[in-house]
Write a protein that holds these residues in place. Structure first.
Motif, mmCIF file in Angstrom:
data_model
loop_
_atom_site.group_PDB
_atom_site.id
_atom_site.type_symbol
_atom_site.label_atom_id
_atom_site.label_comp_id
_atom_site.label_asym_id
_atom_site.label_seq_id
_atom_site.Cartn_x
_atom_site.Cartn_y
_atom_site.Cartn_z
ATOM 1 N N SER A 1 0.476 -1.389 -0.400
ATOM 2 C CA SER A 1 -0.083 0.218 0.199
ATOM 3 C C SER A 1 0.780 1.922 0.063
ATOM 4 O O SER A 1 1.526 1.370 0.963
ATOM 5 C CB SER A 1 -0.774 0.186 1.514
ATOM 6 O OG SER A 1 -1.968 1.395 1.123
ATOM 7 N N ASP A 2 0.556 2.335 -1.234
ATOM 8 C CA ASP A 2 1.129 3.425 -1.003
ATOM 9 C C ASP A 2 0.261 4.479 -0.225
ATOM 10 O O ASP A 2 0.827 6.225 0.051
ATOM 11 C CB ASP A 2 0.993 3.454 -1.896
ATOM 12 C CG ASP A 2 0.258 3.908 -3.334
ATOM 13 O OD1 ASP A 2 -0.911 3.725 -2.242
ATOM 14 O OD2 ASP A 2 0.502 4.269 -4.105
ATOM 15 N N SER A 3 -0.820 4.336 0.376
ATOM 16 C CA SER A 3 -1.406 5.067 1.695
ATOM 17 C C SER A 3 -0.430 6.045 2.871
ATOM 18 O O SER A 3 0.274 5.153 2.902
ATOM 19 C CB SER A 3 -2.310 4.255 2.591
ATOM 20 O OG SER A 3 -3.501 5.230 2.878
ATOM 21 N N ALA A 4 -0.995 7.561 2.245
ATOM 22 C CA ALA A 4 -0.119 8.184 3.191
ATOM 23 C C ALA A 4 -1.070 8.293 4.560
ATOM 24 O O ALA A 4 0.245 8.656 5.921
ATOM 25 C CB ALA A 4 0.014 9.929 2.685
ATOM 26 N N LYS A 5 -1.355 7.051 4.919
ATOM 27 C CA LYS A 5 -2.531 7.752 6.284
ATOM 28 C C LYS A 5 -1.927 6.830 7.129
ATOM 29 O O LYS A 5 -1.802 6.712 8.356
ATOM 30 C CB LYS A 5 -3.496 7.093 5.682
ATOM 31 C CG LYS A 5 -4.424 8.418 5.443
ATOM 32 C CD LYS A 5 -6.151 7.025 5.377
ATOM 33 C CE LYS A 5 -6.480 8.776 4.348
ATOM 34 N NZ LYS A 5 -8.380 8.321 4.430
ATOM 35 N N ILE A 6 -0.800 5.268 6.492
ATOM 36 C CA ILE A 6 -0.414 4.799 7.226
ATOM 37 C C ILE A 6 1.187 5.434 8.515
ATOM 38 O O ILE A 6 1.759 5.611 7.575
ATOM 39 C CB ILE A 6 0.343 3.184 6.710
ATOM 40 C CG1 ILE A 6 -0.372 2.666 5.862
ATOM 41 C CG2 ILE A 6 0.742 2.766 7.767
ATOM 42 C CD1 ILE A 6 -0.421 1.839 5.038
ATOM 43 N N PHE B 1 5.051 1.617 11.163
ATOM 44 C CA PHE B 1 4.762 0.441 10.317
ATOM 45 C C PHE B 1 5.950 0.018 9.269
ATOM 46 O O PHE B 1 5.900 1.611 8.251
ATOM 47 C CB PHE B 1 3.512 0.254 10.235
ATOM 48 C CG PHE B 1 2.255 0.438 11.776
ATOM 49 C CD1 PHE B 1 2.852 -0.505 12.442
ATOM 50 C CD2 PHE B 1 1.225 1.823 11.442
ATOM 51 C CE1 PHE B 1 1.429 -0.516 13.368
ATOM 52 C CE2 PHE B 1 0.533 1.472 12.423
ATOM 53 C CZ PHE B 1 0.792 0.437 13.283
ATOM 54 N N GLY B 2 5.816 -0.872 9.659
ATOM 55 C CA GLY B 2 7.150 -1.640 7.632
ATOM 56 C C GLY B 2 6.575 -2.323 6.613
ATOM 57 O O GLY B 2 4.958 -2.145 6.732
ATOM 58 N N LEU B 3 6.768 -2.291 5.647
ATOM 59 C CA LEU B 3 6.680 -3.027 4.942
ATOM 60 C C LEU B 3 5.685 -4.442 5.104
ATOM 61 O O LEU B 3 5.036 -4.979 4.500
ATOM 62 C CB LEU B 3 7.595 -3.926 3.751
ATOM 63 C CG LEU B 3 8.763 -2.730 3.507
ATOM 64 C CD1 LEU B 3 10.093 -3.338 2.494
ATOM 65 C CD2 LEU B 3 7.703 -1.822 2.574
ATOM 66 N N ILE C 1 -2.102 -4.341 4.418
ATOM 67 C CA ILE C 1 -3.502 -3.145 4.522
ATOM 68 C C ILE C 1 -3.456 -3.041 2.934
ATOM 69 O O ILE C 1 -4.466 -3.082 2.040
ATOM 70 C CB ILE C 1 -3.236 -1.868 4.656
ATOM 71 C CG1 ILE C 1 -2.938 -1.884 6.583
ATOM 72 C CG2 ILE C 1 -3.424 -0.708 4.034
ATOM 73 C CD1 ILE C 1 -1.993 -0.607 6.651
ATOM 74 N N GLY C 2 -2.286 -3.761 2.211
ATOM 75 C CA GLY C 2 -1.964 -3.786 0.133
ATOM 76 C C GLY C 2 -3.148 -4.551 -0.245
ATOM 77 O O GLY C 2 -4.287 -3.825 -0.815
ATOM 78 N N ILE C 3 -2.839 -5.200 0.542
ATOM 79 C CA ILE C 3 -3.724 -6.627 0.074
ATOM 80 C C ILE C 3 -4.982 -6.107 0.181
ATOM 81 O O ILE C 3 -6.071 -6.850 -0.583
ATOM 82 C CB ILE C 3 -3.649 -8.394 0.397
ATOM 83 C CG1 ILE C 3 -4.334 -9.860 -0.363
ATOM 84 C CG2 ILE C 3 -3.230 -8.247 1.992
ATOM 85 C CD1 ILE C 3 -4.410 -9.331 -2.306
ATOM 86 N N GLY D 1 -7.379 -1.122 6.166
ATOM 87 C CA GLY D 1 -7.416 -0.857 7.800
ATOM 88 C C GLY D 1 -6.595 -1.394 8.792
ATOM 89 O O GLY D 1 -7.715 -2.689 8.696
ATOM 90 N N PHE D 2 -6.301 -1.070 10.210
ATOM 91 C CA PHE D 2 -6.302 -2.213 11.403
ATOM 92 C C PHE D 2 -7.592 -1.437 12.098
ATOM 93 O O PHE D 2 -8.442 -0.817 12.336
ATOM 94 C CB PHE D 2 -5.367 -1.217 12.127
ATOM 95 C CG PHE D 2 -4.042 -1.265 11.628
ATOM 96 C CD1 PHE D 2 -2.995 -1.979 11.778
ATOM 97 C CD2 PHE D 2 -3.468 0.115 11.049
ATOM 98 C CE1 PHE D 2 -1.842 -1.815 11.396
ATOM 99 C CE2 PHE D 2 -2.038 0.150 10.031
ATOM 100 C CZ PHE D 2 -0.814 -0.694 10.762
ATOM 101 N N VAL D 3 -7.966 -3.150 12.688
ATOM 102 C CA VAL D 3 -9.138 -2.902 13.087
ATOM 103 C C VAL D 3 -8.886 -3.052 14.507
ATOM 104 O O VAL D 3 -7.839 -3.906 14.974
ATOM 105 C CB VAL D 3 -9.924 -4.512 13.367
ATOM 106 C CG1 VAL D 3 -11.079 -4.485 13.614
ATOM 107 C CG2 VAL D 3 -10.451 -4.320 11.863
ATOM 108 N N LEU D 4 -9.290 -2.561 15.883
ATOM 109 C CA LEU D 4 -8.899 -2.380 16.636
ATOM 110 C C LEU D 4 -9.723 -2.971 18.038
ATOM 111 O O LEU D 4 -10.864 -3.864 17.798
ATOM 112 C CB LEU D 4 -9.339 -0.802 17.525
ATOM 113 C CG LEU D 4 -8.779 -0.114 16.614
ATOM 114 C CD1 LEU D 4 -9.667 1.665 17.471
ATOM 115 C CD2 LEU D 4 -7.537 -0.153 16.955
#
Length: 258
Positions: free
Chosen positions: A195-200, A204-206, A212-214, A239-242
């Motif tokens: 993912s190339d999202s700027a929101k990450i 967080f690494g690769l 997130i990308g998949i 996105g991350f699920v809390l």
């Protein structure tokens, strides 16, 4: 007198197709901000129809132009969702009867092979304590064969020992992700889109960006163990699920795989 209640076979087919389309749209947008935009558009459309029925020419004309001229804007706003929707349709394996029936919610309990989430999370808990990095992708309705081809094929039933041995740092299989389908590990060393999202967040690494990308491109869910912190992350819909504890995570995972 009763013509309005007469239904032909084409009418039934029309209703089923519209219901299927709405189901996919809801599934795509569920839990995202985009669902609020759709509700807003539906509200404007309803007002437009009411003004047309009341013959309020000026207001209905303005709303009509707004809706018709907003199609291009909607395509831009929903670019990512439209791409994911088309990928959802294109990668669903309709030639496989089992996979096709999984789309029908009311038949799912009969045909779905239940994935052992307890076992998966037990393995993740142990890897978390030893800070063993892991990335587990669980297939849902979108077929992930296009990813399996990037790694090594496997056909092993989900097992705690196997999961731990795959991600053991000295194992030749630990690099990359694994894919689980119907409670079977079907591939290891899989290369996922990043993912190339700027929101990450930068911390967080690769591995996280791959999870997130998949999940941005398909409806698969990911369970991830951080090699740096040992933290277990659950990723869905980009996105991350809390969650508060592993019991709650297990409930969320079971619900999403239903």
């Amino acid at each position: 007198m009763f013509d309005f209640i007469e239904f032909s076979l084409l009418d039934v087919l029309d209703i089923l197709l519209v219901a299927t389309l709405l189901y996919y749209i809801y599934k795509l947008l569920k839990g995202t901000v985009a669902i609020n935009i759709v509700i807003g558009i539906a509200f404007i459309f309803l007002i437009w129809k009411i003004t047309q029925a009341l013959k309020m020419e000026m207001l209905s004309g303005i709303l009509g132009y707004l809706l018709s001229g907003g199609v291009i804007a909607l395509i831009i706003v929903f670019q990512q969702e439209i791409r994911k929707f088309l990928l959802m349709i294109g990668t669903t394996n309709f030639t496989n009867k089992r996979s096709f029936l999984k789309q029908l919610k009311f038949l799912q309990t009969e045909i779905n092979s239940e994935i052992d989430t307890d076992l998966i999370l037990d393995a993740c808990k142990k890897m978390s304590k030893s800070k063993t990095g892991a990335l587990i992708v669980v297939e849902r309705t979108n077929n992930l064969d296009f990813l399996i081809n990037t790694g090594d094929s496997m056909n092993a039933q989900v097992n705690k020992v196997i999961l731990e041995s795959i991600f053991y740092k000295n194992s030749p299989l630990h690099d990359g992700a694994i894919i689980i389908r119907d409670n079977y590990i079907v591939a290891t060393r899989v290369v996922l889109p990043i993912s190339d999202s700027a929101k990450i967040p930068a911390r967080f690494g690769l591995r996280h960006r791959a999870g997130i990308g998949i999940s941005e491109k398909t409806d698969a869910v990911c369970i991830l163990v951080s090699e740096e912190t040992g933290e277990i992350s659950y990723i869905k819909d980009g996105g991350f699920v809390l969650y508060e504890n592993l019991s709650e995570l297990n409930e969320k995972l079971k619900k999403d795989l239903m």
